[in-house]
Design a protein around this motif. Structure first.
Motif, PDB file in Angstrom:
ATOM      1  N   UNK A 180       0.855  -1.184   0.000  1.00  0.00           N
ATOM      2  CA  UNK A 180       0.000   0.000   0.000  1.00  0.00           C
ATOM      3  C   UNK A 180       0.893   1.235   0.000  1.00  0.00           C
ATOM      4  N   UNK A 181       0.547   2.218  -0.836  1.00  0.00           N
ATOM      5  CA  UNK A 181       1.271   3.487  -0.844  1.00  0.00           C
ATOM      6  C   UNK A 181       0.279   4.621  -0.628  1.00  0.00           C
ATOM      7  N   UNK A 182       0.792   5.687  -0.050  1.00  0.00           N
ATOM      8  CA  UNK A 182      -0.038   6.856   0.205  1.00  0.00           C
ATOM      9  C   UNK A 182      -0.161   7.742  -1.016  1.00  0.00           C
ATOM     10  N   UNK A 183      -1.281   8.443  -1.079  1.00  0.00           N
ATOM     11  CA  UNK A 183      -1.544   9.389  -2.161  1.00  0.00           C
ATOM     12  C   UNK A 183      -2.338  10.557  -1.590  1.00  0.00           C
ATOM     13  N   UNK A 184      -1.945  11.776  -1.941  1.00  0.00           N
ATOM     14  CA  UNK A 184      -2.724  12.940  -1.513  1.00  0.00           C
ATOM     15  C   UNK A 184      -3.919  13.160  -2.435  1.00  0.00           C
ATOM     16  N   UNK A 185      -3.746  12.911  -3.728  1.00  0.00           N
ATOM     17  CA  UNK A 185      -4.832  12.988  -4.702  1.00  0.00           C
ATOM     18  C   UNK A 185      -5.132  11.558  -5.141  1.00  0.00           C
ATOM     19  N   UNK A 186      -5.991  10.908  -4.384  1.00  0.00           N
ATOM     20  CA  UNK A 186      -6.271   9.491  -4.612  1.00  0.00           C
ATOM     21  C   UNK A 186      -6.876   9.263  -5.996  1.00  0.00           C
TER      22      UNK A 186
ATOM     23  N   UNK B 194      -1.074  -0.096 -14.752  1.00  0.00           N
ATOM     24  CA  UNK B 194      -1.243  -1.515 -14.451  1.00  0.00           C
ATOM     25  C   UNK B 194      -2.138  -2.198 -15.476  1.00  0.00           C
ATOM     26  N   UNK B 195      -3.077  -1.457 -16.044  1.00  0.00           N
ATOM     27  CA  UNK B 195      -3.902  -2.012 -17.119  1.00  0.00           C
ATOM     28  C   UNK B 195      -3.057  -2.437 -18.305  1.00  0.00           C
ATOM     29  N   UNK B 196      -1.987  -1.686 -18.584  1.00  0.00           N
ATOM     30  CA  UNK B 196      -1.071  -2.049 -19.675  1.00  0.00           C
ATOM     31  C   UNK B 196      -0.349  -3.360 -19.393  1.00  0.00           C
ATOM     32  N   UNK B 197      -0.301  -3.767 -18.121  1.00  0.00           N
ATOM     33  CA  UNK B 197       0.295  -5.053 -17.745  1.00  0.00           C
ATOM     34  C   UNK B 197      -0.746  -6.158 -17.650  1.00  0.00           C
ATOM     35  N   UNK B 198      -1.993  -5.854 -18.003  1.00  0.00           N
ATOM     36  CA  UNK B 198      -3.053  -6.856 -17.972  1.00  0.00           C
ATOM     37  C   UNK B 198      -3.765  -6.975 -16.640  1.00  0.00           C
ATOM     38  N   UNK B 199      -3.578  -6.012 -15.748  1.00  0.00           N
ATOM     39  CA  UNK B 199      -4.220  -6.036 -14.434  1.00  0.00           C
ATOM     40  C   UNK B 199      -5.516  -5.244 -14.512  1.00  0.00           C
ATOM     41  N   UNK B 200      -6.585  -5.823 -13.999  1.00  0.00           N
ATOM     42  CA  UNK B 200      -7.919  -5.208 -14.047  1.00  0.00           C
ATOM     43  C   UNK B 200      -7.933  -3.887 -13.277  1.00  0.00           C
ATOM     44  N   UNK B 201      -8.865  -2.984 -13.642  1.00  0.00           N
ATOM     45  CA  UNK B 201      -8.977  -1.713 -12.909  1.00  0.00           C
ATOM     46  C   UNK B 201      -9.217  -1.939 -11.419  1.00  0.00           C
ATOM     47  N   UNK B 202      -8.931  -0.916 -10.652  1.00  0.00           N
ATOM     48  CA  UNK B 202      -9.052  -0.988  -9.197  1.00  0.00           C
ATOM     49  C   UNK B 202     -10.478  -1.258  -8.757  1.00  0.00           C
ATOM     50  N   UNK B 203     -10.577  -1.922  -7.609  1.00  0.00           N
ATOM     51  CA  UNK B 203     -11.858  -2.016  -6.915  1.00  0.00           C
ATOM     52  C   UNK B 203     -11.809  -1.000  -5.780  1.00  0.00           C
ATOM     53  N   UNK B 204     -12.976  -0.563  -5.376  1.00  0.00           N
ATOM     54  CA  UNK B 204     -13.011   0.384  -4.280  1.00  0.00           C
ATOM     55  C   UNK B 204     -13.788   1.633  -4.654  1.00  0.00           C
ATOM     56  N   UNK B 205     -13.770   2.567  -3.777  1.00  0.00           N
ATOM     57  CA  UNK B 205     -12.946   2.594  -2.584  1.00  0.00           C
ATOM     58  C   UNK B 205     -13.494   1.708  -1.468  1.00  0.00           C
TER      59      UNK B 205
ATOM     60  N   UNK C 227      -7.895  -0.831  -4.621  1.00  0.00           N
ATOM     61  CA  UNK C 227      -7.108  -2.062  -4.641  1.00  0.00           C
ATOM     62  C   UNK C 227      -7.054  -2.668  -6.038  1.00  0.00           C
ATOM     63  N   UNK C 228      -5.858  -3.082  -6.440  1.00  0.00           N
ATOM     64  CA  UNK C 228      -5.646  -3.884  -7.650  1.00  0.00           C
ATOM     65  C   UNK C 228      -5.213  -5.249  -7.158  1.00  0.00           C
ATOM     66  N   UNK C 229      -5.925  -6.298  -7.587  1.00  0.00           N
ATOM     67  CA  UNK C 229      -5.653  -7.641  -7.063  1.00  0.00           C
ATOM     68  C   UNK C 229      -5.340  -8.601  -8.204  1.00  0.00           C
ATOM     69  N   UNK C 230      -4.387  -9.474  -7.936  1.00  0.00           N
ATOM     70  CA  UNK C 230      -4.088 -10.588  -8.839  1.00  0.00           C
ATOM     71  C   UNK C 230      -3.997 -11.843  -7.985  1.00  0.00           C
TER      72      UNK C 230
END
Length: 128
Positions: free
Chosen positions: A6-12, A23-34, A41-44
């Motif tokens: 997990x990393x912090x972000x000021x502008x989530x 991450x989509x370019x790596x074949x990972x589905x869009x985030x779930x959440x918030x 969260x991006x899960x594999x």
């Protein structure tokens, strides 16, 4: 070895858009959440990655000297990760994307800073 990062972000929202693209370019589905704490969260099947405002309420900060590496299936995915990340608000850093020879053999790498300054990379290990 790791279950999640997990990393912090000021502008989530800006960070979510950046990671959905990179991450989509790596074949990972869009985030779930918030989730209830405002994290995305991006899960594999190999682990999870999340962004969110720091829980302690202090501003987000990046680790100087820290890097988070994401696996890529091939050299083209490394380049796609780089291009998508830059187009979505990331910043290219270090050497241009491409092949490197080092103590761990041949690697194909691309490095970026996300909108909050976190250093990430995509890495592919070609057959030697």
């Amino acid at each position: 070895m790791f279950t999640h990062i997990t990393v912090g972000a000021d502008d989530v929202e800006a960070s979510r858009k950046f990671y959905d693209a990179a991450l989509g370019a790596l074949g990972i589905a869009p985030a779930s959440g918030p989730d209830p704490k405002g994290r995305y969260w991006w899960r594999t099947d190999r682990g999870a990655f999340a962004i969110g405002n720091p829980i302690d309420g202090a501003p987000a900060s990046c680790a100087n000297g820290g890097t988070i590496g994401f696996g890529a299936r091939d050299a083209e995915a490394v380049q796609a990760f780089h291009d998508a990340g830059v187009a979505a608000g990331g910043r290219a850093i270090e050497d241009p994307p491409g092949e490197r020879q080092g103590p761990f053999g041949k690697l194909v790498l691309a490095y970026l800073r996300d909108p909050s300054g976190n250093k990430i990379c995509a890495l592919h290990r070609p057959a030697n």
